[in-house]
Design a protein around this motif. Structure first.
Motif, PDB file in Angstrom:
ATOM      1  N   ASN A  89     -19.961  -2.794  10.950  1.00 52.48           N
ATOM      2  CA  ASN A  89     -20.922  -2.218  10.015  1.00 52.48           C
ATOM      3  C   ASN A  89     -21.728  -1.143  10.742  1.00 52.48           C
ATOM      4  O   ASN A  89     -22.762  -1.402  11.352  1.00 52.48           O
ATOM      5  CB  ASN A  89     -21.837  -3.307   9.440  1.00 52.48           C
ATOM      6  CG  ASN A  89     -21.091  -4.185   8.455  1.00 52.48           C
ATOM      7  OD1 ASN A  89     -20.310  -3.690   7.642  1.00 52.48           O
ATOM      8  ND2 ASN A  89     -21.316  -5.483   8.519  1.00 52.48           N
ATOM      9  N   TYR A  90     -21.226   0.078  10.678  1.00 50.30           N
ATOM     10  CA  TYR A  90     -21.783   1.194  11.434  1.00 50.30           C
ATOM     11  C   TYR A  90     -23.123   1.680  10.869  1.00 50.30           C
ATOM     12  O   TYR A  90     -23.414   1.525   9.676  1.00 50.30           O
ATOM     13  CB  TYR A  90     -20.815   2.379  11.420  1.00 50.30           C
ATOM     14  CG  TYR A  90     -19.461   2.093  11.999  1.00 50.30           C
ATOM     15  CD1 TYR A  90     -19.242   2.169  13.375  1.00 50.30           C
ATOM     16  CD2 TYR A  90     -18.386   1.757  11.181  1.00 50.30           C
ATOM     17  CE1 TYR A  90     -17.982   1.925  13.915  1.00 50.30           C
ATOM     18  CE2 TYR A  90     -17.131   1.505  11.709  1.00 50.30           C
ATOM     19  CZ  TYR A  90     -16.938   1.579  13.069  1.00 50.30           C
ATOM     20  OH  TYR A  90     -15.697   1.326  13.595  1.00 50.30           O
ATOM     21  N   THR A  91     -23.905   2.292  11.766  1.00 53.03           N
ATOM     22  CA  THR A  91     -25.044   3.101  11.348  1.00 53.03           C
ATOM     23  C   THR A  91     -24.621   4.559  11.516  1.00 53.03           C
ATOM     24  O   THR A  91     -23.564   4.844  12.092  1.00 53.03           O
ATOM     25  CB  THR A  91     -26.283   2.837  12.233  1.00 53.03           C
ATOM     26  OG1 THR A  91     -25.996   3.262  13.573  1.00 53.03           O
ATOM     27  CG2 THR A  91     -26.655   1.362  12.232  1.00 53.03           C
ATOM     28  N   LEU A  92     -25.421   5.475  11.063  1.00 54.77           N
ATOM     29  CA  LEU A  92     -25.108   6.900  11.231  1.00 54.77           C
ATOM     30  C   LEU A  92     -25.019   7.267  12.715  1.00 54.77           C
ATOM     31  O   LEU A  92     -24.141   8.029  13.123  1.00 54.77           O
ATOM     32  CB  LEU A  92     -26.164   7.764  10.538  1.00 54.77           C
ATOM     33  CG  LEU A  92     -26.125   7.772   9.004  1.00 54.77           C
ATOM     34  CD1 LEU A  92     -27.339   8.501   8.448  1.00 54.77           C
ATOM     35  CD2 LEU A  92     -24.846   8.417   8.491  1.00 54.77           C
ATOM     36  N   ASP A  93     -25.911   6.691  13.517  1.00 56.86           N
ATOM     37  CA  ASP A  93     -25.907   6.981  14.954  1.00 56.86           C
ATOM     38  C   ASP A  93     -24.623   6.517  15.635  1.00 56.86           C
ATOM     39  O   ASP A  93     -24.158   7.128  16.604  1.00 56.86           O
ATOM     40  CB  ASP A  93     -27.119   6.329  15.638  1.00 56.86           C
ATOM     41  CG  ASP A  93     -28.432   7.009  15.261  1.00 56.86           C
ATOM     42  OD1 ASP A  93     -28.371   8.175  14.814  1.00 56.86           O
ATOM     43  OD2 ASP A  93     -29.487   6.377  15.398  1.00 56.86           O
ATOM     44  N   ASP A  94     -24.047   5.416  15.123  1.00 60.43           N
ATOM     45  CA  ASP A  94     -22.809   4.886  15.702  1.00 60.43           C
ATOM     46  C   ASP A  94     -21.640   5.853  15.536  1.00 60.43           C
ATOM     47  O   ASP A  94     -20.641   5.758  16.256  1.00 60.43           O
ATOM     48  CB  ASP A  94     -22.439   3.547  15.053  1.00 60.43           C
ATOM     49  CG  ASP A  94     -23.422   2.437  15.373  1.00 60.43           C
ATOM     50  OD1 ASP A  94     -24.066   2.512  16.432  1.00 60.43           O
ATOM     51  OD2 ASP A  94     -23.556   1.507  14.550  1.00 60.43           O
ATOM     52  N   LEU A  95     -21.741   6.757  14.579  1.00 59.07           N
ATOM     53  CA  LEU A  95     -20.634   7.660  14.256  1.00 59.07           C
ATOM     54  C   LEU A  95     -20.773   9.032  14.924  1.00 59.07           C
ATOM     55  O   LEU A  95     -20.082   9.977  14.554  1.00 59.07           O
ATOM     56  CB  LEU A  95     -20.532   7.839  12.734  1.00 59.07           C
ATOM     57  CG  LEU A  95     -20.229   6.568  11.933  1.00 59.07           C
ATOM     58  CD1 LEU A  95     -20.228   6.872  10.445  1.00 59.07           C
ATOM     59  CD2 LEU A  95     -18.904   5.953  12.349  1.00 59.07           C
ATOM     60  N   LYS A  96     -21.630   9.117  15.902  1.00 60.53           N
ATOM     61  CA  LYS A  96     -21.837  10.384  16.615  1.00 60.53           C
ATOM     62  C   LYS A  96     -20.502  10.882  17.194  1.00 60.53           C
ATOM     63  O   LYS A  96     -19.781  10.141  17.844  1.00 60.53           O
ATOM     64  CB  LYS A  96     -22.849  10.188  17.744  1.00 60.53           C
ATOM     65  CG  LYS A  96     -23.236  11.477  18.438  1.00 60.53           C
ATOM     66  CD  LYS A  96     -24.331  11.233  19.468  1.00 60.53           C
ATOM     67  CE  LYS A  96     -24.748  12.535  20.145  1.00 60.53           C
ATOM     68  NZ  LYS A  96     -25.818  12.332  21.142  1.00 60.53           N
ATOM     69  N   GLY A  97     -20.174  12.132  16.905  1.00 58.05           N
ATOM     70  CA  GLY A  97     -18.947  12.733  17.409  1.00 58.05           C
ATOM     71  C   GLY A  97     -17.706  12.439  16.587  1.00 58.05           C
ATOM     72  O   GLY A  97     -16.642  13.029  16.817  1.00 58.05           O
ATOM     73  N   GLU A  98     -17.820  11.547  15.588  1.00 55.46           N
ATOM     74  CA  GLU A  98     -16.664  11.182  14.754  1.00 55.46           C
ATOM     75  C   GLU A  98     -16.485  12.178  13.608  1.00 55.46           C
ATOM     76  O   GLU A  98     -17.388  12.954  13.279  1.00 55.46           O
ATOM     77  CB  GLU A  98     -16.858   9.775  14.169  1.00 55.46           C
ATOM     78  CG  GLU A  98     -16.938   8.663  15.199  1.00 55.46           C
ATOM     79  CD  GLU A  98     -15.574   8.281  15.770  1.00 55.46           C
ATOM     80  OE1 GLU A  98     -14.547   8.873  15.337  1.00 55.46           O
ATOM     81  OE2 GLU A  98     -15.528   7.377  16.622  1.00 55.46           O
ATOM     82  N   THR A  99     -15.310  12.129  12.993  1.00 58.42           N
ATOM     83  CA  THR A  99     -15.053  12.927  11.791  1.00 58.42           C
ATOM     84  C   THR A  99     -15.305  12.057  10.570  1.00 58.42           C
ATOM     85  O   THR A  99     -14.771  10.950  10.464  1.00 58.42           O
ATOM     86  CB  THR A  99     -13.596  13.434  11.759  1.00 58.42           C
ATOM     87  OG1 THR A  99     -13.363  14.246  12.911  1.00 58.42           O
ATOM     88  CG2 THR A  99     -13.332  14.255  10.505  1.00 58.42           C
ATOM     89  N   VAL A 100     -16.150  12.540   9.665  1.00 56.90           N
ATOM     90  CA  VAL A 100     -16.472  11.799   8.450  1.00 56.90           C
ATOM     91  C   VAL A 100     -16.202  12.700   7.243  1.00 56.90           C
ATOM     92  O   VAL A 100     -16.003  13.907   7.390  1.00 56.90           O
ATOM     93  CB  VAL A 100     -17.940  11.318   8.456  1.00 56.90           C
ATOM     94  CG1 VAL A 100     -18.189  10.364   9.627  1.00 56.90           C
ATOM     95  CG2 VAL A 100     -18.905  12.499   8.494  1.00 56.90           C
ATOM     96  N   GLY A 101     -16.207  12.108   6.063  1.00 55.56           N
ATOM     97  CA  GLY A 101     -15.897  12.882   4.863  1.00 55.56           C
ATOM     98  C   GLY A 101     -16.918  12.702   3.759  1.00 55.56           C
ATOM     99  O   GLY A 101     -17.546  11.646   3.635  1.00 55.56           O
ATOM    100  N   ALA A 102     -17.091  13.744   2.952  1.00 54.04           N
ATOM    101  CA  ALA A 102     -17.978  13.695   1.788  1.00 54.04           C
ATOM    102  C   ALA A 102     -17.444  14.652   0.731  1.00 54.04           C
ATOM    103  O   ALA A 102     -16.630  15.524   1.021  1.00 54.04           O
ATOM    104  CB  ALA A 102     -19.403  14.078   2.181  1.00 54.04           C
TER     105      ALA A 102
END
Length: 251
Positions: free
Chosen positions: A128-141
């Motif tokens: 269960n990630y937070t926004l900070d956990d996804l630093k450097g990752e590719t995300v989509g919207a």
């Protein structure tokens, strides 16, 4: 004899005119812009191939109250405001937030619903990630959404990929092409509950970047129409019909 016939003719004309004025006026058609990628707000009924959803039902109720008929036009979400501004549609009825930026271009009605964003990841990813956990990752919207703007403004991700629909984001999350996706919580939750085969899950405990008010939008050139729309919404709220419309779709 001639005068008698003339009087009959005059009486007939008078009756005809009276009937014409007494007859109900034909309902005007209101072109309503919807996007079919926003289940359960706006989507296509597979049985009828017609637009349906909470915001479609709401538009029908609003236009019926003001004595008009809704004619739905399917438009991509990012093209809804340009279509309204150019006069191609008269009303936007979608899961659209009434943001300050959008208020510069269009006029919004009183709010009809409120919600925030959700994060989703692959179903087999238990974190269960937070926004900070996804630093450097590719995300989509989804392109054109306030969530996409906020994710890009954070500047912490490797890339924020923009998609035409939430379904496209879910596909790439499931396939591992991107780490996580973001979208309207009620839309994401509804799709996941209806289609477990999508292979994604909501991240528990995620704090939305923002919560916003959904409203219908009209052109700034048409304040009289906005007044009618707001009057109709007030009646729907008071009667309880507004709550029933959203409850029908699990909102």
């Amino acid at each position: 004899m001639g005068n008698f016939m003339d009087m009959k003719h005059v009486a007939s004309l008078a009756f005809g005119l009276a009937m014409a004025f007494a007859a109900p006026a034909y309902a005007e058609s209101v072109n309503v812009g919807v996007t079919t990628t926003g289940v359960p707000f706006t989507f296509v009924d597979t049985a009828t191939q017609e637009p349906t959803g909470a915001m479609v039902d709401l538009a029908k109720a609003i236009t019926a109250d003001i004595g008009d008929e809704a004619e739905f036009k399917v438009v991509a979400f990012s093209a809804l405001i340009p279509a309204l501004s150019s006069g191609k549609i008269d009303l936007i009825s979608a899961g659209m937030f009434a943001t300050d930026e959008r208020k510069k271009v269009v006029d919004f009605s009183t709010p009809v619903y409120s919600y925030g964003d959700a994060m989703f990841v692959a179903a087999d990813d238990a974190t269960n990630y937070t926004l900070d956990d996804l630093k450097g990752e590719t995300v989509g919207a989804q392109i054109g959404t306030t969530f996409a703007d906020k994710l890009q403004a954070l500047g912490t991700f490797g890339e924020v990929k923009l998609y035409d629909s939430i379904a496209d984001i879910m596909r790439d999350v499931k396939l591992g092409r991107i780490k996580a996706g973001f979208g309207d919580k009620p839309i994401v939750a509804y799709q996941i509950s209806e289609k477990p085969q999508l292979g994604v899950r909501l991240v528990e405990g995620y704090e939305p970047m923002q919560k916003g008010d959904v409203a219908v939008a009209v052109s700034k050139e048409n304040p009289a129409f906005l007044e009618k729309v707001n009057g109709a919404i007030a009646k729907l709220k008071e009667s309880g019909e507004l709550d029933k419309i959203f409850a029908k779709y699990g909102l």
